[in-house]
Design a protein around this motif. Structure first.
Motif, PDB file in Angstrom:
ATOM      1  N   MET A   7       0.850  -1.170   0.000  1.00  0.00           N
ATOM      2  CA  MET A   7       0.000   0.000   0.000  1.00  0.00           C
ATOM      3  C   MET A   7       0.897   1.235   0.000  1.00  0.00           C
ATOM      4  O   MET A   7       1.875   1.299   0.728  1.00  0.00           O
ATOM      5  CB  MET A   7      -0.906  -0.039   1.233  1.00  0.00           C
ATOM      6  CG  MET A   7      -1.895   1.100   1.297  1.00  0.00           C
ATOM      7  SD  MET A   7      -3.027   1.056   2.728  1.00  0.00           S
ATOM      8  CE  MET A   7      -3.986  -0.394   2.386  1.00  0.00           C
ATOM      9  N   THR A   8       0.530   2.214  -0.784  1.00  0.00           N
ATOM     10  CA  THR A   8       1.305   3.450  -0.833  1.00  0.00           C
ATOM     11  C   THR A   8       1.111   4.253   0.452  1.00  0.00           C
ATOM     12  O   THR A   8       0.157   4.024   1.204  1.00  0.00           O
ATOM     13  CB  THR A   8       0.869   4.328  -2.019  1.00  0.00           C
ATOM     14  OG1 THR A   8      -0.474   4.767  -1.793  1.00  0.00           O
ATOM     15  CG2 THR A   8       0.977   3.591  -3.340  1.00  0.00           C
ATOM     16  N   ASN A   9       1.997   5.202   0.691  1.00  0.00           N
ATOM     17  CA  ASN A   9       1.854   6.055   1.876  1.00  0.00           C
ATOM     18  C   ASN A   9       0.540   6.814   1.851  1.00  0.00           C
ATOM     19  O   ASN A   9      -0.120   6.964   2.878  1.00  0.00           O
ATOM     20  CB  ASN A   9       3.024   7.027   1.976  1.00  0.00           C
ATOM     21  CG  ASN A   9       4.284   6.352   2.477  1.00  0.00           C
ATOM     22  OD1 ASN A   9       4.237   5.266   3.037  1.00  0.00           O
ATOM     23  ND2 ASN A   9       5.410   6.987   2.263  1.00  0.00           N
ATOM     24  N   ALA A  10       0.151   7.307   0.676  1.00  0.00           N
ATOM     25  CA  ALA A  10      -1.117   8.047   0.562  1.00  0.00           C
ATOM     26  C   ALA A  10      -2.303   7.118   0.835  1.00  0.00           C
ATOM     27  O   ALA A  10      -3.257   7.496   1.513  1.00  0.00           O
ATOM     28  CB  ALA A  10      -1.241   8.681  -0.816  1.00  0.00           C
ATOM     29  N   GLY A  11      -2.236   5.909   0.319  1.00  0.00           N
ATOM     30  CA  GLY A  11      -3.307   4.940   0.556  1.00  0.00           C
ATOM     31  C   GLY A  11      -3.413   4.562   2.016  1.00  0.00           C
ATOM     32  O   GLY A  11      -4.502   4.466   2.572  1.00  0.00           O
ATOM     33  N   TRP A  12      -2.260   4.359   2.653  1.00  0.00           N
ATOM     34  CA  TRP A  12      -2.231   4.021   4.072  1.00  0.00           C
ATOM     35  C   TRP A  12      -2.778   5.169   4.904  1.00  0.00           C
ATOM     36  O   TRP A  12      -3.514   4.984   5.866  1.00  0.00           O
ATOM     37  CB  TRP A  12      -0.811   3.650   4.467  1.00  0.00           C
ATOM     38  CG  TRP A  12      -0.568   3.416   5.918  1.00  0.00           C
ATOM     39  CD1 TRP A  12       0.432   3.953   6.651  1.00  0.00           C
ATOM     40  CD2 TRP A  12      -1.304   2.602   6.834  1.00  0.00           C
ATOM     41  NE1 TRP A  12       0.359   3.537   7.959  1.00  0.00           N
ATOM     42  CE2 TRP A  12      -0.702   2.700   8.101  1.00  0.00           C
ATOM     43  CE3 TRP A  12      -2.435   1.805   6.714  1.00  0.00           C
ATOM     44  CZ2 TRP A  12      -1.183   2.042   9.219  1.00  0.00           C
ATOM     45  CZ3 TRP A  12      -2.920   1.151   7.839  1.00  0.00           C
ATOM     46  CH2 TRP A  12      -2.297   1.265   9.062  1.00  0.00           C
ATOM     47  N   ARG A  13      -2.453   6.407   4.520  1.00  0.00           N
ATOM     48  CA  ARG A  13      -2.955   7.584   5.244  1.00  0.00           C
ATOM     49  C   ARG A  13      -4.473   7.637   5.186  1.00  0.00           C
ATOM     50  O   ARG A  13      -5.141   7.852   6.201  1.00  0.00           O
ATOM     51  CB  ARG A  13      -2.356   8.868   4.659  1.00  0.00           C
ATOM     52  CG  ARG A  13      -2.817  10.125   5.393  1.00  0.00           C
ATOM     53  CD  ARG A  13      -2.226  11.396   4.802  1.00  0.00           C
ATOM     54  NE  ARG A  13      -2.470  11.548   3.392  1.00  0.00           N
ATOM     55  CZ  ARG A  13      -3.601  12.020   2.853  1.00  0.00           C
ATOM     56  NH1 ARG A  13      -4.592  12.395   3.628  1.00  0.00           N
ATOM     57  NH2 ARG A  13      -3.740  12.129   1.554  1.00  0.00           N
ATOM     58  N   LEU A  14      -5.048   7.418   4.014  1.00  0.00           N
ATOM     59  CA  LEU A  14      -6.509   7.440   3.871  1.00  0.00           C
ATOM     60  C   LEU A  14      -7.159   6.315   4.674  1.00  0.00           C
ATOM     61  O   LEU A  14      -8.208   6.505   5.292  1.00  0.00           O
ATOM     62  CB  LEU A  14      -6.899   7.340   2.398  1.00  0.00           C
ATOM     63  CG  LEU A  14      -6.549   8.549   1.549  1.00  0.00           C
ATOM     64  CD1 LEU A  14      -6.819   8.257   0.072  1.00  0.00           C
ATOM     65  CD2 LEU A  14      -7.312   9.773   1.999  1.00  0.00           C
ATOM     66  N   TYR A  15      -6.541   5.155   4.666  1.00  0.00           N
ATOM     67  CA  TYR A  15      -7.043   4.012   5.409  1.00  0.00           C
ATOM     68  C   TYR A  15      -7.049   4.313   6.905  1.00  0.00           C
ATOM     69  O   TYR A  15      -8.027   4.065   7.605  1.00  0.00           O
ATOM     70  CB  TYR A  15      -6.150   2.808   5.089  1.00  0.00           C
ATOM     71  CG  TYR A  15      -6.692   1.483   5.521  1.00  0.00           C
ATOM     72  CD1 TYR A  15      -7.773   0.902   4.869  1.00  0.00           C
ATOM     73  CD2 TYR A  15      -6.106   0.794   6.580  1.00  0.00           C
ATOM     74  CE1 TYR A  15      -8.262  -0.328   5.262  1.00  0.00           C
ATOM     75  CE2 TYR A  15      -6.586  -0.440   6.972  1.00  0.00           C
ATOM     76  CZ  TYR A  15      -7.662  -0.992   6.306  1.00  0.00           C
ATOM     77  OH  TYR A  15      -8.140  -2.201   6.703  1.00  0.00           O
ATOM     78  N   ARG A  28      -1.476   7.726  14.006  1.00  0.00           N
ATOM     79  CA  ARG A  28      -0.676   8.891  13.594  1.00  0.00           C
ATOM     80  C   ARG A  28       0.249   8.581  12.419  1.00  0.00           C
ATOM     81  O   ARG A  28       0.920   9.471  11.907  1.00  0.00           O
ATOM     82  CB  ARG A  28       0.154   9.384  14.773  1.00  0.00           C
ATOM     83  CG  ARG A  28      -0.688  10.017  15.849  1.00  0.00           C
ATOM     84  CD  ARG A  28       0.184  10.545  16.965  1.00  0.00           C
ATOM     85  NE  ARG A  28      -0.659  11.035  18.036  1.00  0.00           N
ATOM     86  CZ  ARG A  28      -0.449  10.805  19.321  1.00  0.00           C
ATOM     87  NH1 ARG A  28       0.603  10.111  19.706  1.00  0.00           N
ATOM     88  NH2 ARG A  28      -1.259  11.282  20.226  1.00  0.00           N
ATOM     89  N   GLY A  29       0.298   7.316  12.021  1.00  0.00           N
ATOM     90  CA  GLY A  29       1.144   6.951  10.894  1.00  0.00           C
ATOM     91  C   GLY A  29       2.582   6.691  11.250  1.00  0.00           C
ATOM     92  O   GLY A  29       3.437   6.629  10.376  1.00  0.00           O
ATOM     93  N   HIS A  30       2.875   6.504  12.519  1.00  0.00           N
ATOM     94  CA  HIS A  30       4.247   6.232  12.943  1.00  0.00           C
ATOM     95  C   HIS A  30       4.610   4.769  12.757  1.00  0.00           C
ATOM     96  O   HIS A  30       5.767   4.403  12.880  1.00  0.00           O
ATOM     97  CB  HIS A  30       4.461   6.635  14.399  1.00  0.00           C
ATOM     98  CG  HIS A  30       4.278   8.109  14.616  1.00  0.00           C
ATOM     99  ND1 HIS A  30       4.364   8.681  15.848  1.00  0.00           N
ATOM    100  CD2 HIS A  30       4.019   9.131  13.762  1.00  0.00           C
ATOM    101  CE1 HIS A  30       4.154   9.987  15.743  1.00  0.00           C
ATOM    102  NE2 HIS A  30       3.936  10.274  14.486  1.00  0.00           N
ATOM    103  N   THR A  31       3.613   3.945  12.481  1.00  0.00           N
ATOM    104  CA  THR A  31       3.834   2.529  12.188  1.00  0.00           C
ATOM    105  C   THR A  31       3.454   2.312  10.730  1.00  0.00           C
ATOM    106  O   THR A  31       2.283   2.381  10.372  1.00  0.00           O
ATOM    107  CB  THR A  31       2.962   1.634  13.098  1.00  0.00           C
ATOM    108  OG1 THR A  31       3.272   1.926  14.448  1.00  0.00           O
ATOM    109  CG2 THR A  31       3.190   0.172  12.828  1.00  0.00           C
ATOM    110  N   LEU A  32       4.448   2.075   9.889  1.00  0.00           N
ATOM    111  CA  LEU A  32       4.188   1.951   8.452  1.00  0.00           C
ATOM    112  C   LEU A  32       3.791   0.544   8.036  1.00  0.00           C
ATOM    113  O   LEU A  32       3.188   0.354   6.989  1.00  0.00           O
ATOM    114  CB  LEU A  32       5.416   2.403   7.656  1.00  0.00           C
ATOM    115  CG  LEU A  32       5.792   3.866   7.829  1.00  0.00           C
ATOM    116  CD1 LEU A  32       7.059   4.173   7.036  1.00  0.00           C
ATOM    117  CD2 LEU A  32       4.657   4.772   7.395  1.00  0.00           C
ATOM    118  N   HIS A  33       4.125  -0.451   8.847  1.00  0.00           N
ATOM    119  CA  HIS A  33       3.821  -1.833   8.507  1.00  0.00           C
ATOM    120  C   HIS A  33       3.134  -2.518   9.683  1.00  0.00           C
ATOM    121  O   HIS A  33       3.748  -3.306  10.401  1.00  0.00           O
ATOM    122  CB  HIS A  33       5.105  -2.574   8.125  1.00  0.00           C
ATOM    123  CG  HIS A  33       5.860  -1.919   7.016  1.00  0.00           C
ATOM    124  ND1 HIS A  33       5.426  -1.951   5.716  1.00  0.00           N
ATOM    125  CD2 HIS A  33       6.982  -1.176   7.020  1.00  0.00           C
ATOM    126  CE1 HIS A  33       6.271  -1.278   4.957  1.00  0.00           C
ATOM    127  NE2 HIS A  33       7.229  -0.789   5.734  1.00  0.00           N
TER     128      HIS A  33
END
Length: 65
Positions: A1-9, A43-48
């Protein structure tokens, strides 16, 4: 998943959690994780994130069965 996709999720999960009146503490207990872990996810500090954690969060906000 892209960073933008993960952010929206993430934003959708937070929105639904709050709309359903579920606290971060409730989410942490459901996922058997710490509140700090849930905060870092949101907050998006965990990317995986771990698949099991995400599955439990999605079930909690009724995105999946």
């Amino acid at each position: 998943m892209t960073n933008a996709g993960w952010r929206l999720y993430r934003e959708k999960l937070v929105f639904l959690r709050e709309k359903l009146g579920i606290t971060q503490q409730d989410a942490a207990e459901k996922c058997q994780r710490s509140v700090r872990h849930i905060q870092r996810l949101e907050r998006g500090h965990t990317l995986h994130p771990q698949r099991d954690t995400m599955k439990k969060l999605c079930q909690m906000v009724r995105l999946t069965d």
